[in-house]
Design a protein around this motif. Structure first.
Motif, PDB file in Angstrom:
ATOM      1  N   PRO A 143       0.789  -1.248   0.000  1.00 62.32           N
ATOM      2  CA  PRO A 143       0.000   0.000   0.000  1.00 62.32           C
ATOM      3  C   PRO A 143       0.813   1.286   0.000  1.00 62.32           C
ATOM      4  N   THR A 144       2.089   1.263   0.431  1.00 62.50           N
ATOM      5  CA  THR A 144       2.849   2.518   0.519  1.00 62.50           C
ATOM      6  C   THR A 144       4.191   2.475  -0.203  1.00 62.50           C
ATOM      7  N   ALA A 145       4.727   1.289  -0.484  1.00 63.41           N
ATOM      8  CA  ALA A 145       6.028   1.175  -1.151  1.00 63.41           C
ATOM      9  C   ALA A 145       5.820   0.888  -2.637  1.00 63.41           C
ATOM     10  N   SER A 146       6.578   1.565  -3.475  1.00 64.71           N
ATOM     11  CA  SER A 146       6.436   1.355  -4.912  1.00 64.71           C
ATOM     12  C   SER A 146       7.128   0.062  -5.341  1.00 64.71           C
ATOM     13  N   ASN A 147       6.550  -0.579  -6.350  1.00 62.35           N
ATOM     14  CA  ASN A 147       7.158  -1.742  -7.011  1.00 62.35           C
ATOM     15  C   ASN A 147       7.359  -2.942  -6.092  1.00 62.35           C
ATOM     16  N   ILE A 148       6.531  -3.080  -5.072  1.00 65.36           N
ATOM     17  CA  ILE A 148       6.542  -4.280  -4.227  1.00 65.36           C
ATOM     18  C   ILE A 148       5.213  -4.999  -4.432  1.00 65.36           C
ATOM     19  N   LEU A 149       5.293  -6.274  -4.859  1.00 64.65           N
ATOM     20  CA  LEU A 149       4.095  -7.060  -5.151  1.00 64.65           C
ATOM     21  C   LEU A 149       4.145  -8.373  -4.384  1.00 64.65           C
ATOM     22  N   PHE A 150       3.005  -8.753  -3.808  1.00 61.67           N
ATOM     23  CA  PHE A 150       2.869 -10.024  -3.100  1.00 61.67           C
ATOM     24  C   PHE A 150       2.012 -10.956  -3.951  1.00 61.67           C
ATOM     25  N   SER A 151       2.388 -12.221  -3.999  1.00 57.86           N
ATOM     26  CA  SER A 151       1.595 -13.216  -4.727  1.00 57.86           C
ATOM     27  C   SER A 151       1.525 -14.487  -3.901  1.00 57.86           C
ATOM     28  N   THR A 152       0.428 -15.199  -4.028  1.00 61.47           N
ATOM     29  CA  THR A 152       0.268 -16.476  -3.332  1.00 61.47           C
ATOM     30  C   THR A 152      -0.430 -17.456  -4.256  1.00 61.47           C
ATOM     31  N   GLY A 153      -0.038 -18.724  -4.131  1.00 62.79           N
ATOM     32  CA  GLY A 153      -0.569 -19.738  -5.031  1.00 62.79           C
ATOM     33  C   GLY A 153      -0.976 -21.005  -4.317  1.00 62.79           C
ATOM     34  N   TYR A 154      -1.280 -22.009  -5.109  1.00 53.04           N
ATOM     35  CA  TYR A 154      -1.707 -23.294  -4.572  1.00 53.04           C
ATOM     36  C   TYR A 154      -0.525 -24.158  -4.147  1.00 53.04           C
ATOM     37  N   ASP A 155       0.682 -23.576  -4.117  1.00 57.51           N
ATOM     38  CA  ASP A 155       1.835 -24.240  -3.494  1.00 57.51           C
ATOM     39  C   ASP A 155       1.974 -23.822  -2.037  1.00 57.51           C
ATOM     40  N   TYR A 156       0.950 -23.080  -1.513  1.00 57.82           N
ATOM     41  CA  TYR A 156       0.848 -22.653  -0.112  1.00 57.82           C
ATOM     42  C   TYR A 156       1.920 -21.631   0.274  1.00 57.82           C
ATOM     43  N   LYS A 157       2.505 -20.934  -0.682  1.00 59.42           N
ATOM     44  CA  LYS A 157       3.577 -19.986  -0.404  1.00 59.42           C
ATOM     45  C   LYS A 157       3.154 -18.564  -0.776  1.00 59.42           C
ATOM     46  N   ILE A 158       3.683 -17.600   0.001  1.00 58.75           N
ATOM     47  CA  ILE A 158       3.549 -16.185  -0.329  1.00 58.75           C
ATOM     48  C   ILE A 158       4.913 -15.702  -0.789  1.00 58.75           C
ATOM     49  N   MET A 159       4.971 -15.101  -1.975  1.00 62.59           N
ATOM     50  CA  MET A 159       6.230 -14.606  -2.518  1.00 62.59           C
ATOM     51  C   MET A 159       6.176 -13.090  -2.646  1.00 62.59           C
ATOM     52  N   ILE A 160       7.282 -12.447  -2.250  1.00 61.60           N
ATOM     53  CA  ILE A 160       7.406 -10.993  -2.312  1.00 61.60           C
ATOM     54  C   ILE A 160       8.359 -10.659  -3.449  1.00 61.60           C
ATOM     55  N   TRP A 161       7.903  -9.807  -4.366  1.00 61.32           N
ATOM     56  CA  TRP A 161       8.663  -9.476  -5.566  1.00 61.32           C
ATOM     57  C   TRP A 161       9.043  -8.005  -5.553  1.00 61.32           C
TER      58      TRP A 161
END
Length: 525
Positions: A143-161
């Motif tokens: 919400p406040t930092a530019s170019n930071i994206l979170f994704s989550t999938g059916y591998d039960y993991k959250i990845m920060i890009w």
């Protein structure tokens, strides 16, 4: 004698009502996706509305200009670069021309949307994020930092890009959170993005430090099976939607510091559709949208008991499959609009805007319902946030005429060309001498002209005042006579400003001639 207390509480939002858009302002003939995935399928910003659609041989979504209402061309271009169905789309909060999408093909893609109208399909993404082993179901921008994206999938993991790189393909996220044992159903950030709340299919709510990946708290309530979780702004509370042990739809309110027992549990009805919660931290209003029917319930959140105060319900016979919300900077403040939904109605291939309006008689700007809100400028860079810095959002005013920060990227200024030090020093010296000479000559004139400027400003102020109103702040004219008077005043103001500009141009030319003469005189010696 006993004092009588009313059963209702005083609130400026007690009479908020939902107003659906007219047919001309809806988006018709839109091929909305038939996917059964539990997501919004729609993303909105002040420039575009994006909606997931059907596409043979892969996944696609449409990007429609927000002003292009009415029937959609069946051959309208699509964004179609995924090999599997698109499951989620999210606009960047700081750039209205950048959108992220995730798909069943286990990839996340970042797209640049052109500023002109689409004329052909977009098939090549700006960036591709490869890291998940199975399909990716959810994405969220920080919400406040530019170019930071979170994704989550059916591998039960959250990845920060970290997208602040030049590589078109990113294979390694900056952080992977692996504390979940089942599919993650929902993600939500607090106001400054220092905490992440998740809802998992194992019926647990987790409060996570996103940088370290540590689980700070964990909630598991047998009487509440959670589906969606949401931070309630700066109120130190969380809200979740789900079902009770009797399979009735339910919302629950939690204290952020203690997730052992919910503060409030409220059963809504026995329908089976999912509940999507949306929170407006400016008005402290909670909206609960039902999937599978056309209703939108809204509440007011308070720090005192009972915390959850029911206001009203917007009812419609048109059931929604998905929903999109307009950011605050895209609302119509002249109509006292405080929230706007975009309902996806696949049965009619229709997208219907619904505005939530506070009824007010005055047409002036209502400051009490429009406090400072999050703008389109990031508070942090990606690296600053990764280094451990937290900052709240950059706030702006929605008042017409105030400085609204655009989401367009800032272009770097051109650096001045380098010149030899000798010529640079000589030119600076001559310019300083010229400026000193001009200041000596014009010093007396400035003192004389200061009084004239003050008198002129006072006259301008009086010219702008009419019946006690400032021309630039008075309400719009309501009759033809008032309109004509306003037009003649504006014409007079334009004429006066043109004369002022021409006088300034003459003064500038005189000063330039004086500088040129002084340079020539200094060159002789």
């Amino acid at each position: 004698m006993m004092s009588w207390h009313p059963q209702y509480r005083s609130s400026k939002f007690r009479h908020v009502y939902g107003k659906p858009a007219s047919k001309e302002k809806c988006y018709d003939c839109v091929p909305i996706t038939c996917s059964v995935h539990d997501n919004h399928f729609c993303a909105v910003n002040p420039r575009f509305i994006a909606v997931v659609t059907e596409c043979a041989g892969g996944g696609a979504f449409l990007v429609i200009p927000i002003c292009q209402t009415g029937k959609l061309d069946p051959h309208y271009p699509r964004v179609c670069g995924h090999k599997g169905n698109v499951l989620d789309i999210k606009w960047s909060p700081f750039d209205d021309f950048v959108i992220a999408s995730c798909s069943e093909d286990a990839t996340v893609k970042i797209w640049d949307i052109p500023r002109h109208l689409l004329t052909r399909n977009i098939t090549s993404a700006r960036k591709e994020l490869l890291g998940h082993a199975r399909r990716v179901g959810l994405i969220e921008w920080h919400p406040t930092a530019s170019n930071i994206l979170f994704s989550t999938g059916y591998d039960y993991k959250i990845m920060i890009w970290n997208l602040d790189t030049k590589e078109p393909v990113i294979q390694n996220p900056v952080k992977t959170i692996s504390c979940h044992k089942d599919v993650i159903l929902s993600m939500s950030f607090n106001t400054d993005g220092s905490l992440l709340a998740t809802a998992c299919r194992d019926r647990k709510i987790r409060l996570i430090d996103p940088r370290s990946g540590a689980v700070l708290q964990e909630a598991s309530c047998k009487s509440h099976r959670v589906n969606k979780v949401l931070f309630l702004g700066n109120m130190k509370k969380l809200l979740s939607t789900g079902t009770s042990r009797w399979n009735s739809r339910q919302i629950a309110l939690w204290e952020q510091g203690d997730l052992s027992v919910p503060l409030v549990e409220e059963d809504l009805d026995g329908s089976s559709g999912l509940l999507f919660p949306f929170y407006d931290s400016d008005t402290r209003m909670l909206y609960v949208v039902s999937k599978g029917d056309g209703n939108i319930r809204y509440y007011e959140i308070s720090s005192e008991k009972p915390h959850l105060n029911y206001l009203m319900e917007y009812r419609s016979h048109l059931p929604q499959k998905g929903i999109g919300i307009m950011p605050k900077r895209g609302l119509d403040v002249s109509a006292c609009e405080i929230f706007r939904f975009y309902k996806l109605i696949p049965g009619k291939s229709l997208i219907e805007p619904v505005s939530m309006i506070v009824p007010r008689r005055s047409e002036l700007y209502q400051e009490d319902i429009y406090p400072l809100t999050a703008g389109a400028q990031p508070a942090l860079s990606a690296q600053e946030w990764l280094n451990g810095i937290n900052k709240g959002p950059v706030l702006v005013s929605l008042k017409p005429g105030s400085e609204i920060l655009n989401s367009l990227p800032q272009f770097p200024k051109k650096e001045p060309s380098l010149r030899s030090t000798e010529s640079n020093w000589y030119q600076d010296r001559t310019e300083r001498m010229a400026m000193k000479e001009i200041q000596k000559q014009s010093g007396i004139q400035e003192k004389r002209g200061q009084k004239k400027v003050e008198e002129r400003l006072q006259e301008d102020r009086q010219m702008r005042l009419s019946n006690g109103f400032d021309l630039f702040e008075c309400p719009p004219p309501k009759t033809e006579n008032e309109l004509l008077q306003m037009f003649y005043r504006q014409q007079e103001e334009i004429r006066r400003l043109r004369e002022l500009v021409s006088q300034r141009d003459i003064q500038i030319k005189q000063l330039e001639l004086e500088i040129k003469n002084i340079r020539m005189d200094s060159g002789r010696y």
